[in-house]
Design an enzyme around this catalytic site. Structure first.
Site, short mmCIF file in Angstrom:
data_model
loop_
_atom_site.label_atom_id
_atom_site.label_comp_id
_atom_site.label_asym_id
_atom_site.label_seq_id
_atom_site.Cartn_x
_atom_site.Cartn_y
_atom_site.Cartn_z
N ARG A 12 5.88 -9.69 -3.89
CA ARG A 12 5.13 -9.36 -2.67
C ARG A 12 4.66 -7.92 -2.75
NH1 ARG A 12 7.35 -8.74 2.39
NH2 ARG A 12 9.54 -8.82 1.77
N ILE A 85 13.67 -1.36 0.72
CA ILE A 85 13.69 -1.78 2.12
C ILE A 85 13.72 -0.54 3.00
CG2 ILE A 85 14.85 -4.00 1.74
CD1 ILE A 85 17.49 -2.58 2.66
N GLN A 144 14.05 8.52 9.10
CA GLN A 144 14.27 7.90 7.78
C GLN A 144 15.24 8.70 6.92
OE1 GLN A 144 10.43 7.12 5.83
NE2 GLN A 144 10.65 5.00 6.46
N TYR A 147 16.28 6.39 4.01
CA TYR A 147 15.17 6.08 3.07
C TYR A 147 14.75 7.34 2.30
CZ TYR A 147 10.63 4.10 1.62
OH TYR A 147 9.54 3.64 0.91
N PRO A 177 4.28 6.55 -4.07
CA PRO A 177 3.14 6.11 -3.28
C PRO A 177 3.09 6.79 -1.92
CG PRO A 177 4.50 4.23 -4.00
CD PRO A 177 5.29 5.48 -4.20
P1 NDP Z 1 7.50 -5.11 0.71
O1 NDP Z 1 8.45 -5.09 1.88
O2 NDP Z 1 6.12 -5.60 0.94
O3 NDP Z 1 8.16 -5.93 -0.51
C1 NDP Z 1 9.45 -5.61 -0.91
C2 NDP Z 1 9.82 -6.43 -2.12
O4 NDP Z 1 11.14 -6.03 -2.52
C3 NDP Z 1 9.89 -7.91 -1.85
O5 NDP Z 1 9.51 -8.63 -3.01
C4 NDP Z 1 11.38 -8.14 -1.56
O6 NDP Z 1 11.82 -9.47 -1.81
C5 NDP Z 1 11.98 -7.17 -2.55
N1 NDP Z 1 13.34 -6.79 -2.23
C6 NDP Z 1 13.81 -6.23 -1.09
N2 NDP Z 1 15.14 -6.06 -1.17
C7 NDP Z 1 15.52 -6.51 -2.39
C8 NDP Z 1 16.75 -6.63 -3.07
N3 NDP Z 1 17.89 -6.24 -2.52
N4 NDP Z 1 16.75 -7.18 -4.31
C9 NDP Z 1 15.60 -7.59 -4.90
N5 NDP Z 1 14.40 -7.49 -4.31
C10 NDP Z 1 14.37 -6.98 -3.08
O7 NDP Z 1 7.51 -3.61 0.17
P2 NDP Z 1 6.30 -2.73 -0.42
O8 NDP Z 1 5.53 -3.51 -1.40
O9 NDP Z 1 5.62 -2.07 0.70
O10 NDP Z 1 7.12 -1.58 -1.18
C11 NDP Z 1 7.46 -1.66 -2.55
C12 NDP Z 1 8.13 -0.35 -2.97
O11 NDP Z 1 7.24 0.73 -2.72
C13 NDP Z 1 9.41 -0.05 -2.19
O12 NDP Z 1 10.34 0.57 -3.02
C14 NDP Z 1 8.93 0.91 -1.13
O13 NDP Z 1 9.98 1.73 -0.66
C15 NDP Z 1 7.89 1.69 -1.90
N6 NDP Z 1 6.91 2.35 -1.07
C16 NDP Z 1 6.11 1.65 -0.25
C17 NDP Z 1 5.17 2.31 0.52
C18 NDP Z 1 4.23 1.58 1.42
O14 NDP Z 1 3.46 2.25 2.09
N7 NDP Z 1 4.22 0.26 1.46
C19 NDP Z 1 5.04 3.77 0.49
C20 NDP Z 1 5.92 4.41 -0.43
C21 NDP Z 1 6.83 3.71 -1.18
P3 NDP Z 1 11.57 -10.64 -0.71
O15 NDP Z 1 10.10 -10.96 -0.80
O16 NDP Z 1 12.43 -11.75 -1.16
O17 NDP Z 1 11.95 -10.07 0.63
#
Ligand code: NDP
Length: 240
Positions: A12, A85, A144, A147, A177
């Site tokens: 995702r 997360i 946060q 985080y 990001p």
């Molecule tokens: P999403 O919430 O859209 O997706 C998170 C993904 O991580 C999902 O595939 C989820 O699985 C998986 N996941 C969560 N917990 C676990 C776990 N314990 N074990 C394995 N997989 C896990 O997040 P984003 O795409 O927005 O973010 C991706 C990364 O980028 C993260 O590290 C986030 O902190 C970082 N980030 C995001 C920003 C943003 O603006 N979106 C900004 C800066 C950093 P499932 O689908 O099964 O829930």
């Protein structure tokens, strides 16, 4: 032989874009996820990429998964620690569980998977590790502390491990990001989001592919002189 890449949280959001871009770059990709079966199935049907459910914050679960990938796909040479997360609230209201969940998932997962793949990378004299940090780990963010601590920890982790990996041909880098249009950011209240966008010089949120292209660059075979660095991809929101 195509190299094997594991992208945690690769089904995702940003992770899914990373998985797709790495596949296009000729890598054999495995994408992990935590529990959203519908998203994982849809992603697999669209891309043909193998998906695997395990908790990246749980060392024993990672150990089992890495062994399975080694056996059925091959040794992991490219690792993208993307799973993350949020459990946002002010420190006055934050429970110990909210702290632990974010530290274990966002930072503990980096230790777990680096620890479990490093030996294979060392023996192959090749490895590419990219840890996904955050602008909020660089600059801090109200509500946060968990985080920001985990993401800031990723940046230190990256620089330390880069020093251990260099002589074995293993590079370790981070991508930080800015705000990217994914489910995580869609959870931010609209009025708060509008204020955030107003502070982004490029005038928009990032898209997942903006981040994925940075990961493809850092994981290329040719990027062997880039290590211990953090690539900020944030539309100019935070510069230092
Ligand atoms: P999403 O919430 O859209 O997706 C998170 C993904 O991580 C999902 O595939 C989820 O699985 C998986 N996941 C969560 N917990 C676990 C776990 N314990 N074990 C394995 N997989 C896990 O997040 P984003 O795409 O927005 O973010 C991706 C990364 O980028 C993260 O590290 C986030 O902190 C970082 N980030 C995001 C920003 C943003 O603006 N979106 C900004 C800066 C950093 P499932 O689908 O099964 O829930």
């Amino acid at each position: 032989m195509a190299r094997v890449a594991l992208v945690t949280g690769g089904t995702r959001g940003i992770g899914a874009a990373i998985s797709r871009e790495l596949q296009q770059a000729g890598r054999i990709v495995v994408a992990s996820y935590a529990g959203n079966e519908i998203a994982a199935r849809q992603f697999h049907e669209e891309t043909g990429i193998r998906v695997m459910k395990f908790d990246a914050g749980d060392f024993a679960a990672c150990e089992k998964a890495v062994a399975e990938i080694h056996e059925e796909v091959g040794p992991i040479e490219i690792l993208v620690n993307n799973a993350g997360i949020t459990r946002d609230t002010t420190v006055a209201k934050m429970t110990r569980d909210m702290w632990d969940a974010v530290i274990d998932t966002n930072l503990g997962s980096c230790f777990n998977l680096c620890r479990l793949t490093f030996e294979d990378m060392r023996s192959k004299k090749f490895g590419r590790i990219v840890n996904i940090g955050s602008i909020n780990g660089q600059a801090g963010q109200y509500g946060q502390v968990n985080y920001a601590a985990a993401k800031s920890g990723i940046h230190g982790f990256t620089k330390a491990l880069a020093q251990e990996g260099a002589r074995f041909g293993i590079t370790v880098n981070a991508v930080a990001p800015g705000y990217v249009d994914t489910d995580m950011v869609r959870a931010v209240p609209p009025d708060v989001l509008a204020k955030i966008i107003a502070r982004i010089p490029m005038g928009r949120l990032g898209i997942a592919h903006d981040i994925a292209r940075g990961v493809v660059f850092l994981t290329a075979d040719e990027a062997d002189f880039v290590t211990g660095s953090t690539l900020s991809i944030n539309g100019g929101q935070h510069m230092y």
